[in-house]
Design a protein around this motif. Structure first.
Motif, PDB file in Angstrom:
ATOM      1  N   ASP A 200       0.807  -1.224   0.000  1.00  0.00           N
ATOM      2  CA  ASP A 200       0.000   0.000   0.000  1.00  0.00           C
ATOM      3  C   ASP A 200       0.839   1.271   0.000  1.00  0.00           C
ATOM      4  N   ARG A 201       2.150   1.167   0.193  1.00  0.00           N
ATOM      5  CA  ARG A 201       3.023   2.338   0.274  1.00  0.00           C
ATOM      6  C   ARG A 201       3.573   2.781  -1.083  1.00  0.00           C
TER       7      ARG A 201
ATOM      8  N   GLY B 163      -0.898  -1.933  -6.459  1.00  0.00           N
ATOM      9  CA  GLY B 163       0.113  -1.585  -5.482  1.00  0.00           C
ATOM     10  C   GLY B 163       0.976  -2.768  -5.153  1.00  0.00           C
TER      11      GLY B 163
ATOM     12  N   ARG C  71      -0.873 -11.564  -3.102  1.00  0.00           N
ATOM     13  CA  ARG C  71      -0.860 -10.590  -2.014  1.00  0.00           C
ATOM     14  C   ARG C  71      -0.494 -11.287  -0.723  1.00  0.00           C
TER      15      ARG C  71
END
Length: 165
Positions: free
Chosen positions: A140-141, A158, A164
């Motif tokens: 998410d960054r 992302g 994931r």
């Protein structure tokens, strides 16, 4: 004010019939030294891995591979790996370009044709820590864009492609 990395004195380093200029650290340039040490030049750019496409199945572990065999072909720069996974034969050929930062991988298996096995790509988030500067769990960054040639679509997401977590 700002960091000026061009203030570093450079030294020419030669290895394997190739030479390159590298900055020499200088104690008087504390801000530049901190910038250089935090620069993501030492980080892995991506992780390419095989993955089961069924999300209910666990990630592939080394113990899942049966009859592994690997051959390094120094003359042509390829690495051939073969093994059995979930009852299906798998052959992976990986090649590197001799002078470019380029990598190619070919995966052949009935499990690929039946869409039970695929490739995953993961991209780390860089940290300013000098040791252990890879952070794989922070998709998410940052964002990555998958671009496909030949009329295929692209996508945005992302951090990781394919898997994931």
């Amino acid at each position: 004010a700002g960091v000026e990395p061009l203030r570093f004195t450079e030294a020419e380093i030669s290895a394997r019939n190739h030479s390159a200029r590298y900055p020499v650290l200088q104690p008087k340039l504390a801000a530049e030294t901190a910038w250089l040490r935090a620069n993501p030049h030492r980080l892995s750019l991506l992780r390419l891995f095989l993955r089961r496409t069924d999300p209910r199945l666990p990630p592939i572990a080394p113990s899942d591979l049966r009859s592994p065999r690997q051959t390094l072909h120094l003359w042509n720069g390829t690495l051939t790996s073969s093994f059995e996974l979930d009852g299906a034969p798998v052959s992976v050929v990986t090649a590197v370009h001799p002078s470019l930062d380029a990598l190619a991988t070919r995966v052949c298996s009935p499990a690929v044709r039946s869409r039970r096995l695929g490739l995953g790509l993961a991209f780390p988030y860089g940290s300013e820590a000098f040791q252990g500067g890879l952070e794989w769990g922070k998709a998410d960054r940052h964002a990555s864009t998958l671009v496909s040639g030949g009329g295929g679509g692209g996508g945005e997401g992302g951090g990781e492609r394919g898997e994931r977590g």
